[in-house]
Design a protein around this motif. Sequence first.
Motif, mmCIF file in Angstrom:
data_model
loop_
_atom_site.group_PDB
_atom_site.id
_atom_site.type_symbol
_atom_site.label_atom_id
_atom_site.label_comp_id
_atom_site.label_asym_id
_atom_site.label_seq_id
_atom_site.Cartn_x
_atom_site.Cartn_y
_atom_site.Cartn_z
ATOM 1 N N THR A 143 0.855 -1.182 0.000
ATOM 2 C CA THR A 143 0.000 0.000 0.000
ATOM 3 C C THR A 143 0.896 1.238 0.000
ATOM 4 N N ALA A 144 0.313 2.395 -0.267
ATOM 5 C CA ALA A 144 1.085 3.638 -0.275
ATOM 6 C C ALA A 144 1.740 3.876 1.082
ATOM 7 N N ARG A 145 1.027 3.592 2.154
ATOM 8 C CA ARG A 145 1.572 3.830 3.495
ATOM 9 C C ARG A 145 2.674 2.824 3.838
ATOM 10 N N GLU A 146 2.510 1.561 3.433
ATOM 11 C CA GLU A 146 3.569 0.569 3.654
ATOM 12 C C GLU A 146 4.835 0.986 2.928
ATOM 13 N N ILE A 151 10.349 3.224 3.050
ATOM 14 C CA ILE A 151 11.291 4.262 2.619
ATOM 15 C C ILE A 151 11.905 4.938 3.848
ATOM 16 N N ALA A 152 11.057 5.225 4.833
ATOM 17 C CA ALA A 152 11.547 5.861 6.067
ATOM 18 C C ALA A 152 12.458 4.918 6.853
ATOM 19 N N ALA A 153 12.266 3.612 6.689
ATOM 20 C CA ALA A 153 13.061 2.625 7.425
ATOM 21 C C ALA A 153 14.423 2.367 6.783
ATOM 22 N N ARG A 154 14.648 2.893 5.573
ATOM 23 C CA ARG A 154 15.907 2.646 4.856
ATOM 24 C C ARG A 154 17.135 3.008 5.678
ATOM 25 N N GLY A 155 17.030 4.106 6.424
ATOM 26 C CA GLY A 155 18.187 4.576 7.179
ATOM 27 C C GLY A 155 18.465 3.797 8.445
ATOM 28 N N GLY A 156 17.598 2.834 8.774
ATOM 29 C CA GLY A 156 17.824 2.014 9.958
ATOM 30 C C GLY A 156 17.356 2.645 11.262
ATOM 31 N N GLY A 157 16.530 3.677 11.177
ATOM 32 C CA GLY A 157 16.037 4.347 12.381
ATOM 33 C C GLY A 157 15.102 3.456 13.187
ATOM 34 N N SER A 158 14.863 3.850 14.427
ATOM 35 C CA SER A 158 13.967 3.101 15.302
ATOM 36 C C SER A 158 12.516 3.315 14.867
ATOM 37 N N ALA A 160 10.238 4.486 16.703
ATOM 38 C CA ALA A 160 9.857 5.803 17.208
ATOM 39 C C ALA A 160 10.294 6.905 16.238
ATOM 40 N N GLU A 161 11.494 6.766 15.689
ATOM 41 C CA GLU A 161 12.003 7.768 14.748
ATOM 42 C C GLU A 161 11.190 7.761 13.452
ATOM 43 N N ILE A 162 10.863 6.564 12.974
ATOM 44 C CA ILE A 162 10.050 6.449 11.759
ATOM 45 C C ILE A 162 8.674 7.067 12.008
ATOM 46 N N ALA A 163 8.081 6.745 13.169
ATOM 47 C CA ALA A 163 6.765 7.276 13.518
ATOM 48 C C ALA A 163 6.802 8.802 13.562
ATOM 49 N N GLY A 164 7.854 9.356 14.150
ATOM 50 C CA GLY A 164 7.976 10.803 14.248
ATOM 51 C C GLY A 164 8.111 11.474 12.893
ATOM 52 N N SER A 165 8.869 10.852 12.009
ATOM 53 C CA SER A 165 9.088 11.462 10.694
ATOM 54 C C SER A 165 7.836 11.422 9.824
ATOM 55 N N LEU A 166 6.954 10.447 10.071
ATOM 56 C CA LEU A 166 5.747 10.302 9.253
ATOM 57 C C LEU A 166 4.479 10.766 9.978
ATOM 58 N N LEU A 168 3.002 9.434 12.537
ATOM 59 C CA LEU A 168 2.155 8.275 12.825
ATOM 60 C C LEU A 168 2.470 7.777 14.233
ATOM 61 N N SER A 169 1.562 6.971 14.780
ATOM 62 C CA SER A 169 1.852 6.365 16.081
ATOM 63 C C SER A 169 2.806 5.191 15.873
ATOM 64 N N GLU A 170 3.512 4.822 16.942
ATOM 65 C CA GLU A 170 4.452 3.699 16.840
ATOM 66 C C GLU A 170 3.712 2.404 16.517
ATOM 67 N N GLY A 171 2.538 2.247 17.070
ATOM 68 C CA GLY A 171 1.755 1.037 16.797
ATOM 69 C C GLY A 171 1.357 0.937 15.330
ATOM 70 N N THR A 172 0.993 2.070 14.758
ATOM 71 C CA THR A 172 0.623 2.097 13.341
ATOM 72 C C THR A 172 1.818 1.743 12.472
ATOM 73 N N VAL A 173 3.000 2.284 12.822
ATOM 74 C CA VAL A 173 4.216 1.974 12.069
ATOM 75 C C VAL A 173 4.521 0.481 12.153
ATOM 76 N N ARG A 174 4.388 -0.091 13.347
ATOM 77 C CA ARG A 174 4.637 -1.533 13.498
ATOM 78 C C ARG A 174 3.687 -2.350 12.620
ATOM 79 N N ASN A 175 2.431 -1.918 12.552
ATOM 80 C CA ASN A 175 1.453 -2.635 11.723
ATOM 81 C C ASN A 175 1.833 -2.567 10.235
ATOM 82 N N TYR A 176 2.237 -1.380 9.778
ATOM 83 C CA TYR A 176 2.634 -1.238 8.372
ATOM 84 C C TYR A 176 3.891 -2.055 8.071
ATOM 85 N N LEU A 177 4.845 -2.029 8.991
ATOM 86 C CA LEU A 177 6.065 -2.809 8.802
ATOM 87 C C LEU A 177 5.755 -4.299 8.749
ATOM 88 N N SER A 178 4.873 -4.738 9.633
ATOM 89 C CA SER A 178 4.481 -6.144 9.655
ATOM 90 C C SER A 178 3.844 -6.552 8.333
#
Length: 202
Positions: A143-146, A151-158, A160-166, A168-178
């Motif tokens: 999906t567009a959000r996944e 893309i945000a995860a490319r740099g290896g950030g946590s 929390a860092e990915i959530a902050g840059s987008l 989004l909540s950390e839980g939402t980021v975990r769901n998209y990553l999953s």
Amino acid sequence: MTIRLLLADDQALVRQALGTLLDLEDDFEVVAQVGRGDEVVAAALEHRPDVALLDIEMPGLDGLAAAAVLAEQVPGCRVVVLTTFGRAGYLRRAMEAGAVGFVVKDAPAEALGDAIRRVMTGERVVDPALAVATLAAGESPLTARERDVLIAARGGGSVAEIAGSLYLSEGTVRNYLSGAIAKTGARNRMGAVRVAEERGWL
């Protein structure tokens, strides 16, 4: 008729060499060269090229995003994507962005000149083997959000860092990553990034 060209590539040596090569052709004139994707539209509006040759990997804005903006703001300019990466996903996204040609950089020089002239006659020019691979690969399952999260995860950030840059909540980021990990068949998020990049989905 002289075909006016815009070149966009962040590698100065490649861009300048390509410009020199194309200027040797009697019917080509390189009217603008830029090294960033976010400089493409301004250069096209100023110089009004007939064809823009866009690299994909550029700072500021990638070539596919620049192609989409060009199609909207300078519709008379035909876009040919010129890239090192002959990936099926890139070709599909380039065509969706409005590109009418897709040429890999290791193609013979005469193939690029031929592609430019053919798109000027209204043809679409795509490497046949890549076209077949694109059809076989199908559309990206992300999906567009996944895609945004990978893309945000490319740099290896946590997370929390990915959530902050987008924003989004950390839980939402975990769901998209999953979801992205499952769809790519990878073991972890960096594996998902690698698979998605290899297939041209990012």
